[in-house]
Motif scaffolding. Sequence first.
Motif, PDB file in Angstrom:
ATOM      1  N   GLU A  55      -4.945   1.272   9.307  1.00  0.00           N
ATOM      2  CA  GLU A  55      -6.254   1.949   9.341  1.00  0.00           C
ATOM      3  C   GLU A  55      -6.433   2.891   8.152  1.00  0.00           C
ATOM      4  N   ASN A  56      -5.383   3.637   7.846  1.00  0.00           N
ATOM      5  CA  ASN A  56      -5.468   4.531   6.682  1.00  0.00           C
ATOM      6  C   ASN A  56      -5.655   3.725   5.401  1.00  0.00           C
ATOM      7  N   LEU A  57      -4.918   2.633   5.332  1.00  0.00           N
ATOM      8  CA  LEU A  57      -4.995   1.789   4.133  1.00  0.00           C
ATOM      9  C   LEU A  57      -6.392   1.189   3.984  1.00  0.00           C
ATOM     10  N   ALA A  58      -6.994   0.802   5.101  1.00  0.00           N
ATOM     11  CA  ALA A  58      -8.324   0.178   5.057  1.00  0.00           C
ATOM     12  C   ALA A  58      -9.336   1.110   4.382  1.00  0.00           C
ATOM     13  N   ARG A  59      -9.203   2.400   4.652  1.00  0.00           N
ATOM     14  CA  ARG A  59     -10.136   3.349   4.031  1.00  0.00           C
ATOM     15  C   ARG A  59      -9.942   3.411   2.521  1.00  0.00           C
ATOM     16  N   VAL A  60      -8.692   3.299   2.069  1.00  0.00           N
ATOM     17  CA  VAL A  60      -8.410   3.307   0.626  1.00  0.00           C
ATOM     18  C   VAL A  60      -8.990   2.051  -0.030  1.00  0.00           C
ATOM     19  N   LEU A  61      -8.777   0.912   0.622  1.00  0.00           N
ATOM     20  CA  LEU A  61      -9.209  -0.368   0.044  1.00  0.00           C
ATOM     21  C   LEU A  61     -10.709  -0.388  -0.255  1.00  0.00           C
ATOM     22  N   LYS A  62     -11.476   0.226   0.636  1.00  0.00           N
ATOM     23  CA  LYS A  62     -12.945   0.217   0.464  1.00  0.00           C
ATOM     24  C   LYS A  62     -13.383   0.798  -0.868  1.00  0.00           C
ATOM     25  N   GLY A  63     -12.603   1.748  -1.391  1.00  0.00           N
ATOM     26  CA  GLY A  63     -13.035   2.419  -2.614  1.00  0.00           C
ATOM     27  C   GLY A  63     -12.437   1.867  -3.897  1.00  0.00           C
ATOM     28  N   LEU A  64     -11.704   0.759  -3.802  1.00  0.00           N
ATOM     29  CA  LEU A  64     -10.975   0.287  -4.987  1.00  0.00           C
ATOM     30  C   LEU A  64     -11.778  -0.697  -5.837  1.00  0.00           C
ATOM     31  N   ASP A  65     -11.696  -0.499  -7.149  1.00  0.00           N
ATOM     32  CA  ASP A  65     -12.210  -1.517  -8.070  1.00  0.00           C
ATOM     33  C   ASP A  65     -11.196  -2.651  -8.202  1.00  0.00           C
ATOM     34  N   GLY A  66      -9.936  -2.318  -8.086  1.00  0.00           N
ATOM     35  CA  GLY A  66      -8.894  -3.354  -8.179  1.00  0.00           C
ATOM     36  C   GLY A  66      -7.699  -3.004  -7.323  1.00  0.00           C
ATOM     37  N   LEU A  67      -7.248  -3.972  -6.532  1.00  0.00           N
ATOM     38  CA  LEU A  67      -6.018  -3.811  -5.761  1.00  0.00           C
ATOM     39  C   LEU A  67      -4.968  -4.708  -6.397  1.00  0.00           C
ATOM     40  N   LEU A  68      -3.803  -4.145  -6.740  1.00  0.00           N
ATOM     41  CA  LEU A  68      -2.722  -4.923  -7.353  1.00  0.00           C
ATOM     42  C   LEU A  68      -1.551  -5.013  -6.386  1.00  0.00           C
ATOM     43  N   ILE A  69      -1.312  -6.186  -5.841  1.00  0.00           N
ATOM     44  CA  ILE A  69      -0.192  -6.390  -4.915  1.00  0.00           C
ATOM     45  C   ILE A  69       0.473  -7.727  -5.233  1.00  0.00           C
ATOM     46  N   ASN A  70       1.583  -8.017  -4.547  1.00  0.00           N
ATOM     47  CA  ASN A  70       2.217  -9.309  -4.816  1.00  0.00           C
ATOM     48  C   ASN A  70       1.822 -10.354  -3.760  1.00  0.00           C
ATOM     49  N   ASP A  71       2.255 -11.575  -3.972  1.00  0.00           N
ATOM     50  CA  ASP A  71       1.927 -12.689  -3.079  1.00  0.00           C
ATOM     51  C   ASP A  71       2.184 -12.379  -1.611  1.00  0.00           C
ATOM     52  N   GLY A  72       3.403 -11.923  -1.338  1.00  0.00           N
ATOM     53  CA  GLY A  72       3.800 -11.686   0.042  1.00  0.00           C
ATOM     54  C   GLY A  72       2.942 -10.608   0.684  1.00  0.00           C
ATOM     55  N   GLU A  73       2.646  -9.566  -0.087  1.00  0.00           N
ATOM     56  CA  GLU A  73       1.820  -8.480   0.440  1.00  0.00           C
ATOM     57  C   GLU A  73       0.393  -8.954   0.719  1.00  0.00           C
ATOM     58  N   ALA A  74      -0.136  -9.792  -0.173  1.00  0.00           N
ATOM     59  CA  ALA A  74      -1.502 -10.303   0.006  1.00  0.00           C
ATOM     60  C   ALA A  74      -1.587 -11.165   1.268  1.00  0.00           C
ATOM     61  N   LYS A  75      -0.586 -12.029   1.446  1.00  0.00           N
ATOM     62  CA  LYS A  75      -0.604 -12.920   2.607  1.00  0.00           C
ATOM     63  C   LYS A  75      -0.390 -12.128   3.900  1.00  0.00           C
ATOM     64  N   LEU A  76       0.449 -11.118   3.834  1.00  0.00           N
ATOM     65  CA  LEU A  76       0.685 -10.254   4.999  1.00  0.00           C
ATOM     66  C   LEU A  76      -0.583  -9.478   5.348  1.00  0.00           C
ATOM     67  N   MET A  77      -1.222  -8.930   4.332  1.00  0.00           N
ATOM     68  CA  MET A  77      -2.417  -8.119   4.561  1.00  0.00           C
ATOM     69  C   MET A  77      -3.525  -8.945   5.207  1.00  0.00           C
ATOM     70  N   ALA A  78      -3.675 -10.197   4.758  1.00  0.00           N
ATOM     71  CA  ALA A  78      -4.751 -11.058   5.266  1.00  0.00           C
ATOM     72  C   ALA A  78      -4.303 -11.870   6.474  1.00  0.00           C
ATOM     73  N   LYS A  79      -3.021 -11.834   6.791  1.00  0.00           N
ATOM     74  CA  LYS A  79      -2.448 -12.692   7.838  1.00  0.00           C
ATOM     75  C   LYS A  79      -2.834 -14.150   7.611  1.00  0.00           C
ATOM     76  N   ASP A  80      -2.707 -14.611   6.382  1.00  0.00           N
ATOM     77  CA  ASP A  80      -3.030 -15.992   6.029  1.00  0.00           C
ATOM     78  C   ASP A  80      -2.090 -16.434   4.909  1.00  0.00           C
ATOM     79  N   GLY A  81      -1.426 -17.555   5.102  1.00  0.00           N
ATOM     80  CA  GLY A  81      -0.444 -18.030   4.140  1.00  0.00           C
ATOM     81  C   GLY A  81      -1.047 -18.704   2.922  1.00  0.00           C
ATOM     82  N   ASN A  82      -2.352 -18.943   2.935  1.00  0.00           N
ATOM     83  CA  ASN A  82      -3.009 -19.541   1.769  1.00  0.00           C
ATOM     84  C   ASN A  82      -3.591 -18.431   0.908  1.00  0.00           C
ATOM     85  N   LEU A  83      -3.206 -18.429  -0.368  1.00  0.00           N
ATOM     86  CA  LEU A  83      -3.545 -17.308  -1.235  1.00  0.00           C
ATOM     87  C   LEU A  83      -5.042 -17.160  -1.465  1.00  0.00           C
ATOM     88  N   VAL A  84      -5.745 -18.283  -1.592  1.00  0.00           N
ATOM     89  CA  VAL A  84      -7.188 -18.215  -1.859  1.00  0.00           C
ATOM     90  C   VAL A  84      -7.926 -17.633  -0.659  1.00  0.00           C
TER      91      VAL A  84
END
Lengths: 311, 311
Positions: A155-184
């Motif tokens: 929840e805290n992270l969600a508030r940060v994400l709303k204000g970002l021009d760019g989020l830089l994370i790695n593959d595993g973090e992106a898939k974990l964040m979205a709960k989806d194994g497909n990167l696109v």
Amino acid sequence: MAILVVGSVAFDTIETPSGRAERCLGGAATHFSLAASYFTDVRVIAVVGEDFTPEHEAVLTRRGIDTRGIEHTKGKSFFWSGSYLKNLNEAQTLNTELNVFQSFSPRIPAEYEDSEYLFLANIDPVLQEEVRRKMPKVKMVCGDTMNYWINDHAENLARVLKGLDGLLINDGEAKLMAKDGNLVRAAEKILSSGPKSLIVKHGEYGATAFFSERSFPSNGRVLHLPFRAPALPLAEVVDPTGAGDSFAGGFFGYLASQKELTPANFKKAMFYGGVMGSFAVERFGTDRLAQLDPKEIEERFALFRELSHLD
Amino acid sequence: MAILVVGSVAFDTIETPSGRAERCLGGAATHFSLAASYFTDVRVIAVVGEDFTPEHEAVLTRRGIDTRGIEHTKGKSFFWSGSYLKNLNEAQTLNTELNVFQSFSPRIPAEYEDSEYLFLANIDPVLQEEVRRKMPKVKMVCGDTMNYWINDHAENLARVLKGLDGLLINDGEAKLMAKDGNLVRAAEKILSSGPKSLIVKHGEYGATAFFSERSFPSNGRVLHLPFRAPALPLAEVVDPTGAGDSFAGGFFGYLASQKELTPANFKKAMFYGGVMGSFAVERFGTDRLAQLDPKEIEERFALFRELSHLD
């Protein structure tokens, strides 16, 4: 234009197949600042303990990095130790001591207030948000995060994400964040939650930037297509620690050094991110990043272009 | 100029998160031929059983592929079944029936003898070598292999490698073959064992070509640096089966269609490999690859360039 970065300045004990380094200078803000310092002015907000000596600070100040925002306090600096013996692509954390970071409350020196670029390195999203709020006039904000915050502080992270021009994370973090194994699909989901762009780092395979529908980069020209930047195939990765932060520093440093945020500049920034990441892993800790010749950076940029461009 | 390909023409039963396909036309030579057929003439050497009907053959002949080298024999065609439910990047093999391939002895029709390009798809290296020996005048030979031959038929495979202009394998196979987890060192070791170039396929991350010191491609101009080609980020990979063979078909098909083997052509061939791989995975089996419009191929090539080129 100046970048303000908030994040950890720390000591790392690292073991990799190439050897072992004891308590070398590290931390996300350290790697980020050094990488970005080759492109633009950098100002750091962090907290360190009594073990952080003038010699450590000089690693940053020698690169012209403004350390007036580094708060010195009683106790020990943030400490991390990890091993890459099993897997060079993912550290096995052996020990994390928050130490002085446990009660960190970021204060922004008056001299930093005109910073136009803000980078929220990987720390507690509550602190990221606090710094973001104190810098309402910045032109561009990018940030990083990690599994721990994604899993347990969503929840805290969600508030940060709303204000970002760019989020830089790695593959595993992106898939974990979205709960989806497909990167696109993961990228689409993350972009719909706030960030205008998502830069996913693939380690030895480079990085991919995805853009939201809301016209980013702006200036009338838009990148809807993703953009892929290469990484340099290296015969030896001595120490992967800080590669992602160095990528972010090269990427954001280059962007901040340019007058306009154009698609062309964004693409070049992705290449410079890869360039700085490739230097970072050549030595333990900050050894390589702290003493680069700008000519080396340009030569490596040319190499990156050559290894991925059609004639 | 014409490519001769030897390899499996088979039936596959495949399950992926997108669904299930029963006994669809497959096999390395099938995917390779279809992909290459958009660039140049293709001639196939393979063996099939009584379950291979004129309708199956028509999938190839409709693309102008010369099937006179496909031997029809008693019994059942090679059959493979696999699941990608756990991991879209690596098939879990559920069943392999060699069937008519068990006693296959490749015969080369007289009409095939003037083929200038030879592709040794993933089959027993003894058969690869036999075909190679029967085609002494070819201008260029590329080939593929897999874990099974690397692990258990290393000596036979070593003889094949010595004669290759290009070896196309994936990351895991390259690291296994070289017994080294670092791709650059693995590539050096493999190149020192024979092939003039090594093309390592990274799945969703594209592919990297490495070149030996022996000046390849030739024509006075040399690529010493590796070359990285992108892959297209896809929101759905319906069926990864044959993606690597389709990459090889696009790569080798484009090279065979060009007058000269120049570095520029080699690089473009890498891009066309990625293009054909990206089509292959959009449908089960050969459904997408069998009916492409050449315009679609050029459009996707332009997309690949756009997603990886600096302005």
